[in-house]
Write a protein that holds these residues in place. Structure first.
Motif, mmCIF file in Angstrom:
data_model
loop_
_atom_site.group_PDB
_atom_site.id
_atom_site.type_symbol
_atom_site.label_atom_id
_atom_site.label_comp_id
_atom_site.label_asym_id
_atom_site.label_seq_id
_atom_site.Cartn_x
_atom_site.Cartn_y
_atom_site.Cartn_z
ATOM 1 N N MET A 1 53.592 20.434 44.164
ATOM 2 C CA MET A 1 52.345 20.955 43.648
ATOM 3 C C MET A 1 52.566 21.427 42.213
ATOM 4 S SD MET A 1 50.138 24.295 44.842
ATOM 5 C CE MET A 1 50.750 24.115 46.468
ATOM 6 N N GLN A 2 51.613 21.127 41.359
ATOM 7 C CA GLN A 2 51.710 21.549 39.974
ATOM 8 C C GLN A 2 51.300 23.009 39.837
ATOM 9 O OE1 GLN A 2 49.655 18.950 37.351
ATOM 10 N NE2 GLN A 2 50.682 17.125 38.097
ATOM 11 N N ALA A 3 51.749 23.622 38.749
ATOM 12 C CA ALA A 3 51.489 25.048 38.523
ATOM 13 C C ALA A 3 50.001 25.356 38.506
ATOM 14 C CB ALA A 3 52.143 25.497 37.226
ATOM 15 N N ASN A 4 49.204 24.534 37.852
ATOM 16 C CA ASN A 4 47.764 24.788 37.785
ATOM 17 C C ASN A 4 47.116 24.756 39.163
ATOM 18 O OD1 ASN A 4 47.834 25.106 35.020
ATOM 19 N ND2 ASN A 4 47.150 23.027 34.586
ATOM 20 N N GLU A 5 47.551 23.846 40.011
ATOM 21 C CA GLU A 5 47.008 23.770 41.374
ATOM 22 C C GLU A 5 47.372 25.019 42.162
ATOM 23 O OE1 GLU A 5 48.608 20.177 42.982
ATOM 24 O OE2 GLU A 5 47.337 18.899 41.743
ATOM 25 N N HIS A 6 48.584 25.491 41.982
ATOM 26 C CA HIS A 6 49.031 26.706 42.673
ATOM 27 C C HIS A 6 48.208 27.914 42.221
ATOM 28 C CE1 HIS A 6 51.607 29.559 44.691
ATOM 29 N NE2 HIS A 6 51.730 30.225 43.552
ATOM 30 N N ILE A 7 47.977 28.019 40.920
ATOM 31 C CA ILE A 7 47.177 29.120 40.391
ATOM 32 C C ILE A 7 45.754 29.059 40.915
ATOM 33 C CG2 ILE A 7 46.149 30.040 38.265
ATOM 34 C CD1 ILE A 7 48.839 29.270 36.877
ATOM 35 N N GLU A 8 45.174 27.875 40.920
ATOM 36 C CA GLU A 8 43.806 27.728 41.418
ATOM 37 C C GLU A 8 43.714 28.097 42.897
ATOM 38 O OE1 GLU A 8 40.361 24.315 41.878
ATOM 39 O OE2 GLU A 8 41.975 24.011 40.425
ATOM 40 N N ARG A 9 44.662 27.642 43.686
ATOM 41 C CA ARG A 9 44.666 27.973 45.107
ATOM 42 C C ARG A 9 44.834 29.481 45.318
ATOM 43 N NH1 ARG A 9 48.772 25.327 49.251
ATOM 44 N NH2 ARG A 9 48.866 23.940 47.468
ATOM 45 N N SER A 10 45.693 30.106 44.524
ATOM 46 C CA SER A 10 45.897 31.551 44.627
ATOM 47 C C SER A 10 44.635 32.321 44.257
ATOM 48 C CB SER A 10 47.063 31.991 43.734
ATOM 49 O OG SER A 10 48.268 31.436 44.201
ATOM 50 N N ARG A 11 43.908 31.854 43.234
ATOM 51 C CA ARG A 11 42.646 32.492 42.849
ATOM 52 C C ARG A 11 41.638 32.425 43.988
ATOM 53 N NH1 ARG A 11 42.265 29.878 37.958
ATOM 54 N NH2 ARG A 11 40.724 28.511 38.882
ATOM 55 N N HIS A 12 41.579 31.281 44.668
ATOM 56 C CA HIS A 12 40.660 31.134 45.803
ATOM 57 C C HIS A 12 41.072 32.033 46.967
ATOM 58 C CE1 HIS A 12 37.931 28.005 44.395
ATOM 59 N NE2 HIS A 12 38.968 27.515 43.741
ATOM 60 N N LYS A 13 42.369 32.153 47.220
ATOM 61 C CA LYS A 13 42.852 33.054 48.276
ATOM 62 C C LYS A 13 42.520 34.499 47.935
ATOM 63 C CE LYS A 13 46.873 30.539 50.077
ATOM 64 N NZ LYS A 13 48.337 30.637 50.229
ATOM 65 N N PHE A 14 42.696 34.866 46.673
ATOM 66 C CA PHE A 14 42.375 36.218 46.221
ATOM 67 C C PHE A 14 40.901 36.521 46.472
ATOM 68 C CE2 PHE A 14 40.871 39.045 42.805
ATOM 69 C CZ PHE A 14 41.679 40.148 43.012
ATOM 70 N N GLY A 15 40.042 35.609 46.064
ATOM 71 C CA GLY A 15 38.605 35.799 46.261
ATOM 72 C C GLY A 15 38.229 35.919 47.730
ATOM 73 N N ALA A 16 38.795 35.049 48.554
ATOM 74 C CA ALA A 16 38.501 35.090 49.987
ATOM 75 C C ALA A 16 39.005 36.393 50.604
ATOM 76 C CB ALA A 16 39.141 33.890 50.687
ATOM 77 N N HIS A 17 40.131 36.857 50.129
ATOM 78 C CA HIS A 17 40.720 38.097 50.654
ATOM 79 C C HIS A 17 39.838 39.304 50.326
ATOM 80 C CE1 HIS A 17 43.833 40.748 52.080
ATOM 81 N NE2 HIS A 17 44.039 41.270 50.886
ATOM 82 N N ILE A 18 39.399 39.398 49.071
ATOM 83 C CA ILE A 18 38.561 40.551 48.737
ATOM 84 C C ILE A 18 37.184 40.441 49.388
ATOM 85 C CG2 ILE A 18 39.818 41.143 46.637
ATOM 86 C CD1 ILE A 18 37.503 39.969 45.022
ATOM 87 N N ARG A 19 36.689 39.218 49.570
ATOM 88 C CA ARG A 19 35.417 39.039 50.279
ATOM 89 C C ARG A 19 35.545 39.552 51.711
ATOM 90 N NH1 ARG A 19 35.137 33.787 51.202
ATOM 91 N NH2 ARG A 19 34.823 33.394 48.993
ATOM 92 N N ALA A 20 36.639 39.206 52.369
ATOM 93 C CA ALA A 20 36.857 39.653 53.742
ATOM 94 C C ALA A 20 36.941 41.176 53.820
ATOM 95 C CB ALA A 20 38.125 39.013 54.305
ATOM 96 N N MET A 21 37.619 41.793 52.860
ATOM 97 C CA MET A 21 37.723 43.257 52.862
ATOM 98 C C MET A 21 36.361 43.901 52.625
ATOM 99 S SD MET A 21 41.391 44.257 51.147
ATOM 100 C CE MET A 21 41.164 43.404 49.606
#
Length: 78
Positions: A1-21
């Motif tokens: 996986m390229q760095a940009n893909e990893h960053i994008e996936r992490s941003r989506h996980k972050f958003g989903a995590h705060i939405r859940a909280m």
């Protein structure tokens, strides 16, 4: 996986995590964004993983949720 893909996936996980909280606290997105001083549209972009969150805004989110800043990123970088 390229760095940009990893960053994008992490941003989506972050958003989903705060939405859940936020949802676990029973707060609407509109009320929460007003509470922390961000526009609803901007905050929605954070939860959707489209916005790169500044440190200041991450602090606002953590304070609004009543959690330590570190909890916002739990499990995000994996």
């Amino acid at each position: 996986m390229q760095a940009n893909e990893h960053i994008e996936r992490s941003r989506h996980k972050f958003g989903a995590h705060i939405r859940a909280m936020r949802e676990a606290q029973g707060i609407s997105q509109a009320k929460f964004s007003a509470k922390i001083g961000l526009s609803r549209t901007y905050y929605n972009g954070i939860e959707q993983g489209y916005r790169n969150v500044s440190f200041d805004n991450a602090l606002r989110i953590a304070q609004g949720l009543g959690v330590p800043l570190a909890l916002l990123t739990e499990g995000v970088d994996t």
